[in-house]
Design a protein around this motif. Structure first.
Motif, PDB file in Angstrom:
ATOM      1  N   LYS A   5      81.718  26.455  18.049  1.00  0.00           N
ATOM      2  CA  LYS A   5      81.555  27.578  16.966  1.00  0.00           C
ATOM      3  C   LYS A   5      82.953  28.229  16.905  1.00  0.00           C
ATOM      4  O   LYS A   5      83.166  28.994  18.046  1.00  0.00           O
ATOM      5  CB  LYS A   5      80.574  28.692  16.906  1.00  0.00           C
ATOM      6  N   GLU A 113      79.800  35.978  22.642  1.00  0.00           N
ATOM      7  CA  GLU A 113      79.194  35.327  21.499  1.00  0.00           C
ATOM      8  C   GLU A 113      78.666  36.224  20.249  1.00  0.00           C
ATOM      9  O   GLU A 113      78.806  35.709  19.207  1.00  0.00           O
ATOM     10  CB  GLU A 113      77.641  34.607  22.306  1.00  0.00           C
ATOM     11  N   ARG A 114      78.181  37.293  20.760  1.00  0.00           N
ATOM     12  CA  ARG A 114      77.824  38.324  19.676  1.00  0.00           C
ATOM     13  C   ARG A 114      79.066  38.751  18.864  1.00  0.00           C
ATOM     14  O   ARG A 114      78.857  38.822  17.564  1.00  0.00           O
ATOM     15  CB  ARG A 114      77.185  39.641  20.452  1.00  0.00           C
ATOM     16  N   GLN A 117      80.063  35.922  16.196  1.00  0.00           N
ATOM     17  CA  GLN A 117      79.141  35.616  15.270  1.00  0.00           C
ATOM     18  C   GLN A 117      79.576  36.685  14.243  1.00  0.00           C
ATOM     19  O   GLN A 117      79.310  36.557  12.986  1.00  0.00           O
ATOM     20  CB  GLN A 117      77.840  36.051  15.922  1.00  0.00           C
TER      21      GLN A 117
END
Length: 217
Positions: A5, A113-114, A117
């Motif tokens: 991602k 990761e947060r 996003q």
């Protein structure tokens, strides 16, 4: 199969460029300087649309690029501590703010990761055993595996200013988790490191415009 991602501001190809403008993104650290964090800040600002051309800052005589270049000199040779990095970002006054997290490898992985996003690039700092100086790289993506509806991250995808320029890829290094210590990996080397911190670069949300109401006399 691993899933990657990536930050939406990236456009991989023969050269890694900014998705909106097509300008080159990768800012290379020299052999003598200790400015890895400065290069990371420049690339992070470019991903957020705050700098137009992070690679040729020294050629700009006006605008945000010139301001950025002028402010790098006090830190270029000896680098930035975490507190200096946060102050540096704020003092540029370009509509972003640093949000730092210190802690163990698990918390840094989840923090990155947060933030990704939300479209926020993250600068991670670490030390290698036997090396005097700390180093920094920009987190531009995350890698992991999908188990039904749950994504389980296990690696950070990095743009390391001191590594080779990425070709046909969005990153030039990885931080792998799952071992006792995180492992830094490139095409030519791999070694364990000790993560010190992660600093997210977040845009400052502007308050909505005031609603002006008018009455009838």
């Amino acid at each position: 199969m691993p899933i990657q991602k990536l930050h939406p501001g990236l456009r991989p190809g023969k050269q890694l460029v900014l998705a909106d403008s097509g300008n080159p993104l990768f800012s290379r650290q020299g052999h003598w300087d200790s400015g890895s964090a400065l290069h990371c800040v420049a690339m992070a600002f470019a991903l957020l649309g705050k700098l137009t051309d992070p690679v040729t800052l020294s050629r700009s005589d006006s605008g945000p690029e010139a301001v950025f270049w002028d402010r790098t000199w006090p830190y270029y040779l000896h680098g930035l501590t975490r507190s200096e990095l946060e102050s540096f970002v704020l003092e540029l006054n370009l509509g972003v703010r640093p949000v730092a997290l210190s802690g163990g490898r698990g918390s840094i992985l989840n923090f990155c990761e947060r933030e990704l996003q939300q479209g926020n690039p993250v600068i991670v700092g670490w030390r290698r055993h036997g090396v005097r100086d700390a180093h920094a790289a920009l987190v531009v993506g995350i890698e992991g595996r999908q188990h039904r509806r749950t994504f389980e991250p296990d690696a950070l995808l990095l743009l390391d200013p001191a590594a080779a320029e990425p070709g046909l890829a969005a990153c030039n290094a990885r931080l792998l988790f799952g071992q006792k210590r995180p492992t830094y990996v490139t095409e030519t080397e791999a070694y364990p490191i000790t993560l010190n911190t992660a600093v997210s670069i977040r845009p400052i949300a502007r308050p909505p415009p005031a609603v002006i109401s008018s009455g009838c006399a």
